[in-house]
Design a protein around this motif. Structure first.
Motif, PDB file in Angstrom:
ATOM      1  N   ASN A   1     -18.740   7.870  -5.165  1.00  0.00           N
ATOM      2  CA  ASN A   1     -17.782   8.855  -5.684  1.00  0.00           C
ATOM      3  C   ASN A   1     -16.506   8.926  -4.858  1.00  0.00           C
ATOM      4  OD1 ASN A   1     -19.436   9.702  -7.901  1.00  0.00           O
ATOM      5  ND2 ASN A   1     -20.711  10.802  -6.422  1.00  0.00           N
ATOM      6  N   SER A   2     -16.040   7.756  -4.421  1.00  0.00           N
ATOM      7  CA  SER A   2     -14.740   7.652  -3.759  1.00  0.00           C
ATOM      8  C   SER A   2     -13.905   6.651  -4.535  1.00  0.00           C
ATOM      9  CB  SER A   2     -14.894   7.213  -2.303  1.00  0.00           C
ATOM     10  OG  SER A   2     -15.549   5.958  -2.204  1.00  0.00           O
ATOM     11  N   VAL A   3     -12.645   6.991  -4.767  1.00  0.00           N
ATOM     12  CA  VAL A   3     -11.800   6.148  -5.604  1.00  0.00           C
ATOM     13  C   VAL A   3     -10.355   6.211  -5.122  1.00  0.00           C
ATOM     14  CG1 VAL A   3     -11.649   8.033  -7.306  1.00  0.00           C
ATOM     15  CG2 VAL A   3     -10.936   5.734  -7.950  1.00  0.00           C
ATOM     16  N   ALA A   4      -9.729   5.052  -5.032  1.00  0.00           N
ATOM     17  CA  ALA A   4      -8.299   4.968  -4.735  1.00  0.00           C
ATOM     18  C   ALA A   4      -7.560   4.683  -6.034  1.00  0.00           C
ATOM     19  CB  ALA A   4      -8.024   3.873  -3.711  1.00  0.00           C
ATOM     20  N   VAL A   5      -6.496   5.439  -6.283  1.00  0.00           N
ATOM     21  CA  VAL A   5      -5.668   5.259  -7.477  1.00  0.00           C
ATOM     22  C   VAL A   5      -4.343   4.654  -7.020  1.00  0.00           C
ATOM     23  CG1 VAL A   5      -4.579   6.396  -9.451  1.00  0.00           C
ATOM     24  CG2 VAL A   5      -6.797   7.219  -8.589  1.00  0.00           C
ATOM     25  N   ILE A   6      -4.126   3.400  -7.372  1.00  0.00           N
ATOM     26  CA  ILE A   6      -3.048   2.588  -6.801  1.00  0.00           C
ATOM     27  C   ILE A   6      -2.106   2.103  -7.897  1.00  0.00           C
ATOM     28  CG2 ILE A   6      -2.541   0.540  -5.395  1.00  0.00           C
ATOM     29  CD1 ILE A   6      -5.588   0.622  -4.589  1.00  0.00           C
ATOM     30  N   GLY A   7      -0.815   2.183  -7.654  1.00  0.00           N
ATOM     31  CA  GLY A   7       0.151   1.576  -8.564  1.00  0.00           C
ATOM     32  C   GLY A   7       0.060   0.062  -8.437  1.00  0.00           C
ATOM     33  N   ALA A   8      -0.253  -0.616  -9.538  1.00  0.00           N
ATOM     34  CA  ALA A   8      -0.512  -2.057  -9.463  1.00  0.00           C
ATOM     35  C   ALA A   8       0.748  -2.899  -9.619  1.00  0.00           C
ATOM     36  CB  ALA A   8      -1.526  -2.468 -10.522  1.00  0.00           C
ATOM     37  N   LEU A   9       1.867  -2.290 -10.065  1.00  0.00           N
ATOM     38  CA  LEU A   9       3.080  -3.087 -10.279  1.00  0.00           C
ATOM     39  C   LEU A   9       4.282  -2.438  -9.594  1.00  0.00           C
ATOM     40  CD1 LEU A   9       2.194  -4.197 -13.890  1.00  0.00           C
ATOM     41  CD2 LEU A   9       2.592  -5.736 -11.962  1.00  0.00           C
ATOM     42  N   PHE A  10       5.092  -1.650 -10.330  1.00  0.00           N
ATOM     43  CA  PHE A  10       6.328  -1.122  -9.743  1.00  0.00           C
ATOM     44  C   PHE A  10       6.435   0.399  -9.807  1.00  0.00           C
ATOM     45  CE2 PHE A  10       7.407  -5.516 -10.872  1.00  0.00           C
ATOM     46  CZ  PHE A  10       7.861  -5.955  -9.638  1.00  0.00           C
TER      47      PHE A  10
END
Length: 464
Positions: A16-25
């Motif tokens: 129950n750990s999650v990183a929310v990352i911008g994958a482009l710009f």
């Protein structure tokens, strides 16, 4: 079990750990996904507590969230702020403008008609300050004789100068506002920046910078600078804490963690289209630094890269190989309201670039994809860049604007799909065209799809 559930419970990693990352710009919808994941853990999975942790960036971020038909663009505050039971932590890796932060808190309360914030807000005392002086220096670079792409593409929020202070080894941190000799510390800072700006032929005290929502503000002399800081010290003090033990306690428990990254890997100064990049660490490894090593980013179970499904958008001066023809770009820009949340600048529109996406997922530690804006599709179909050519040869992506300037994109076209999402509510029942598109992008980027969104409202979402 859904792909989302599998991703949150990988063997050997912290559940129950999650990183929310911008994958482009950037501007892909990270705030919206963070908000929905917070709701998922609290209301669907029944957890009583959750931590939303921001570890990079500052007032240059723009994460939009909505509730009950109302929406707001958050800049420095984490997107779990509207949820009771959530602790939002602004970490050591951020650069925070305190006056803007207080204005943002005030706006949240006004827009959603709140007396108090539903979530608990904590600011790491080690977070770096980004002040009006930093914005003035950035403005001086823009106004000066330098004609570099990087300086002219800056947002004007003083992000790079604030991070540069860390490299120079004289950063101002949140805790410095409350020291007994705080005035001496900040006078020294003001004098340093005044000398630098004078060396470029300008006067700091007469410079006008932009604060929250673009409001112009004259910095003034040293007395005004100190008085301005003095007026906000007690207002922001209740939020500023030594969060080390708090983070450690929750990480060792079963409390869900959402790490809400700012900007995107295409803006990371190591991997993005340099020099039009940001100064913070936009990848998952920045979480290890920001938490003081409490959390090893390798232990985070899910690593979600968020993309706009059928296109990319970019704010700044960078030139990428897949810029869209202006007629279609203009239509899409209006339909999807592609204007910067922070700056208001119209975004450049480009076709989806799989060469970049695969590279950014690989170097940025992304293992899953979230497909937003799936409803932005036209009868002409969806063009996707599947390769580069340069000088007649197939070439890879490199993080260098000069190299990319004469790269030619190779495209593959996908059939359009009907905007039928509301009719089904079940990913498995969506059309063959949607499945073909999502499966292709996922396979080529070595990721698994976990979610898609098809509209602006909070629950216009399907779990895969």
């Amino acid at each position: 079990m859904t792909n989302l559930e599998k991703s949150l419970n990988k063997k050997g990693r912290r559940a129950n750990s999650v990183a929310v990352i911008g994958a482009l710009f950037g501007d892909e919808g990270k705030g919206r996904i963070t908000d929905e994941l917070t709701d998922y853990f609290l209301n669907k999975k029944g957890f009583k507590k959750i931590v939303v942790y921001r570890d990079n960036g500052g007032a240059n971020a723009g994460h939009t969230i909505s509730m009950n038909g109302k929406k707001i663009g958050l800049h420095q505050i984490g997107s779990g702020i509207l949820h009771k039971g959530c602790t939002v932590i602004l970490g050591k890796g951020m650069v925070i403008h305190p006056s803007d932060l207080l204005e943002e808190i005030k706006e949240i309360k006004t827009v959603f008609e709140l007396k108090e914030l539903p979530a608990e807000l904590l600011i790491d005392e080690m977070a770096v300050l980004s002040l009006d002086t930093h914005r003035a220096l950035e403005s001086a670079f823009k106004q000066g004789k330098s004609n570099t792409l990087g300086s002219h593409a800056a947002t004007g929020r003083g992000i790079s100068p604030a991070y540069a202070d860390v490299v120079y080894r004289f950063p101002l941190r949140m805790r410095d506002l409350f020291k007994s000799n705080w005035k001496e510390i900040f006078i020294d800072h003001y004098d340093r920046y005044s000398d630098w700006i004078r060396g470029m032929g300008m006067d700091l005290d007469s410079m006008v910078i932009q604060r929250y929502k673009g409001k112009e503000y004259k910095i003034g002399n040293i007395n005004q600078f100190i008085n301005d800081l003095d007026s906000i010290r007690e207002l922001i003090r209740p939020y500023v804490k030594d969060v080390y033990d708090t983070v450690s306690k929750h990480w060792k428990s079963d409390t869900p963690f959402i790490f809400e990254k700012s900007q995107a890997i295409g803006l990371d100064m190591r991997w993005g289209v340099y020099p039009d990049v940001s100064a913070s660490n936009c990848c998952i490894d920045g979480i290890t630094y920001s938490t003081g090593g409490i959390i090893n980013a390798k232990d985070i179970s899910a690593r979600y890269g968020v993309i706009k499904s059928t296109y990319m958008s970019s704010v700044g001066k960078r030139k990428i190989p897949t810029f869209m023809e202006e007629e279609l770009a203009s239509t899409l820009r209006e339909d999807a309201h592609e204007y910067g949340t922070t700056t208001g600048r119209p975004r450049d529109i480009a076709y989806m670039d799989l060469v970049m996406l695969e590279y950014f997922c690989r170097v940025g530690g992304i293992e899953e994809l979230v497909f937003t804006h799936m409803d932005i599709v036209y009868d002409v179909g969806v063009k996707v860049c599947v390769g580069y050519k340069k000088g007649g040869k197939v070439v890879p992506y490199r993080p260098d604007q000069e190299y990319l300037s004469d790269v030619r994109a190779i495209y593959k076209k996908f059939k359009p799909w009907k905007r039928e999402f509301n009719s089904f509510g079940d990913y498995s029942k969506l059309s063959k065209e949607i499945h073909t598109f999502i499966n292709y992008l996922s396979k080529k980027s070595n990721t698994k799809p976990v979610m898609l969104t098809y509209g602006p409202d909070r629950h216009d979402t399907l779990v895969i």
